[in-house]
Design an enzyme around this catalytic site. Sequence first.
Site, PDB file in Angstrom:
ATOM      1  N   ASP A 106       1.197   7.586   9.595  1.00 26.60           N
ATOM      2  CA  ASP A 106       0.528   8.450   8.632  1.00 26.60           C
ATOM      3  C   ASP A 106       1.495   8.577   7.439  1.00 26.60           C
ATOM      4  OD1 ASP A 106      -1.219  10.465   7.578  1.00 26.60           O
ATOM      5  OD2 ASP A 106       0.216  11.961   8.287  1.00 26.60           O
ATOM      6  N   ASP A 165       1.241  11.394   4.421  1.00 26.64           N
ATOM      7  CA  ASP A 165       1.497  12.780   4.008  1.00 26.64           C
ATOM      8  C   ASP A 165       2.056  13.589   5.176  1.00 26.64           C
ATOM      9  OD1 ASP A 165       0.379  12.606   1.315  1.00 26.64           O
ATOM     10  OD2 ASP A 165      -1.582  12.465   2.269  1.00 26.64           O
ATOM     11  N   GLY A 204      -4.273  15.903   7.419  1.00 24.32           N
ATOM     12  CA  GLY A 204      -4.857  14.690   7.997  1.00 24.32           C
ATOM     13  C   GLY A 204      -6.331  14.483   7.723  1.00 24.32           C
ATOM     14  N   ILE A 205      -7.016  15.510   7.252  1.00 23.72           N
ATOM     15  CA  ILE A 205      -8.466  15.333   7.098  1.00 23.72           C
ATOM     16  C   ILE A 205      -8.837  15.048   5.637  1.00 23.72           C
ATOM     17  CG2 ILE A 205      -9.081  16.579   9.188  1.00 23.72           C
ATOM     18  CD1 ILE A 205      -9.808  18.956   7.507  1.00 23.72           C
ATOM     19  N   ARG A 217     -10.583  14.569   1.855  1.00 21.00           N
ATOM     20  CA  ARG A 217     -10.710  15.547   0.759  1.00 21.00           C
ATOM     21  C   ARG A 217     -11.956  16.417   0.916  1.00 21.00           C
ATOM     22  NH1 ARG A 217     -10.718  12.485  -4.604  1.00 21.00           N
ATOM     23  NH2 ARG A 217      -8.930  11.596  -3.533  1.00 21.00           N
ATOM     24  N   SER A 249      -5.652   9.633   2.790  1.00 19.76           N
ATOM     25  CA  SER A 249      -5.607   9.944   1.358  1.00 19.76           C
ATOM     26  C   SER A 249      -5.997   8.761   0.477  1.00 19.76           C
ATOM     27  CB  SER A 249      -4.199  10.403   0.974  1.00 19.76           C
ATOM     28  OG  SER A 249      -4.125  10.550  -0.430  1.00 19.76           O
ATOM     29  N   ASP A 257       1.754  13.930  11.697  1.00 19.12           N
ATOM     30  CA  ASP A 257       2.171  15.341  11.591  1.00 19.12           C
ATOM     31  C   ASP A 257       0.981  16.284  11.773  1.00 19.12           C
ATOM     32  OD1 ASP A 257       0.940  14.640   9.108  1.00 19.12           O
ATOM     33  OD2 ASP A 257       1.700  16.524   8.302  1.00 19.12           O
TER      34      ASP A 257
HETATM   35  C1  BG6 Z   1      -4.219  13.499   4.175  1.00 19.83           C
HETATM   36  C2  BG6 Z   1      -3.677  14.890   3.921  1.00 19.83           C
HETATM   37  O1  BG6 Z   1      -3.175  12.585   4.319  1.00 19.83           O
HETATM   38  O2  BG6 Z   1      -5.041  13.101   3.072  1.00 19.83           O
HETATM   39  C3  BG6 Z   1      -4.812  15.852   3.671  1.00 19.83           C
HETATM   40  O3  BG6 Z   1      -2.933  15.297   5.065  1.00 19.83           O
HETATM   41  C4  BG6 Z   1      -5.698  15.357   2.538  1.00 19.83           C
HETATM   42  O4  BG6 Z   1      -4.267  17.122   3.358  1.00 19.83           O
HETATM   43  C5  BG6 Z   1      -6.172  13.945   2.850  1.00 19.83           C
HETATM   44  O5  BG6 Z   1      -6.820  16.210   2.384  1.00 19.83           O
HETATM   45  C6  BG6 Z   1      -7.021  13.341   1.724  1.00 19.83           C
HETATM   46  O6  BG6 Z   1      -6.229  13.161   0.585  1.00 19.83           O
HETATM   47  P1  BG6 Z   1      -6.765  12.774  -0.852  1.00 19.83           P
HETATM   48  O7  BG6 Z   1      -5.506  12.420  -1.614  1.00 19.83           O
HETATM   49  O8  BG6 Z   1      -7.688  11.607  -0.688  1.00 19.83           O
HETATM   50  O9  BG6 Z   1      -7.467  13.954  -1.405  1.00 19.83           O
HETATM   51 MG    MG Z   2      -0.198  13.779   7.586  1.00 18.37          MG
END
Ligand code: BG6
Ligand code: MG
Length: 223
Positions: free
Chosen positions: A8, A10, A45-46, A48, A117, A171
């Site tokens: 992962d 973030d 992890g979830i 947007r 993300s 995490d």
């Molecule tokens: C994950 C983060 O890696 O990515 C989440 O832990 C975030 O907090 C998700 O919501 C989506 O990210 P993004 O950058 O596409 O908004």
């Molecule tokens: Mg993460």
Amino acid sequence: MIRGIIFDLDGVLTHTNEQHFQAWSELAQQLGASLPDQIKDDTRGISRMDSLAVVLAAIGQADRYSPQERFQLADTKNKRYQKLIEQFTSANLEPGAVELLQQLHAMGIKIALASASKNASTLIDRLDISHWFDYVIDPAKIKQGKPHPEMFLTAASELGLTPQECLGVEDAASGVEAIQQAGMKAIGIGTDAVVQADWRFKNLVEAADWLIVFLKEQNNGKR
Ligand code: BG6
Ligand code: MG
């Protein structure tokens, strides 16, 4: 035999959870509310849009917005988040991240990134680690986000490995569940969010020290 590690991003290789949380907090403020700290774990992890649902529920505004308004809210958060990570460089990597990626590569271990993300590929360029990955998940092509195992199953298959030949590093509770649902063992880093992980470490350095010994022992036939 472990031949691949799926990371992962973030909260594992770089600390962006603060920036995600700050951007969500500012959005909540614009909506006249303040966010509890717990949201940091609840949105780990979830995706947007799923995170937006968690945030709106937390401030009692779950049913207030049309789908179009929700996209606008998510976009406002994302623009703010992008501003907050604009100046990221390799200095924003977790301690030990580059050394771990280097060591894994030198040992012939395949490396993939499984981040939810949509900013991940830009971020790994800024962090100057893109070249270490044999495969990077494109979350836009993933139908079901974490805790569904799709991301980790896709990453393993793109590496040419079975799930049992991979370990995942996370995490987030949603990420640990996704790894385990994929049939892999999970290395959890950080908070109580990873209480279900197969192995838990305070930080990436501790996880890396353990992982390298684990892989060396495996190669020497001790595992
Ligand atoms: C994950 C983060 O890696 O990515 C989440 O832990 C975030 O907090 C998700 O919501 C989506 O990210 P993004 O950058 O596409 O908004
Ligand atoms: Mg993460």
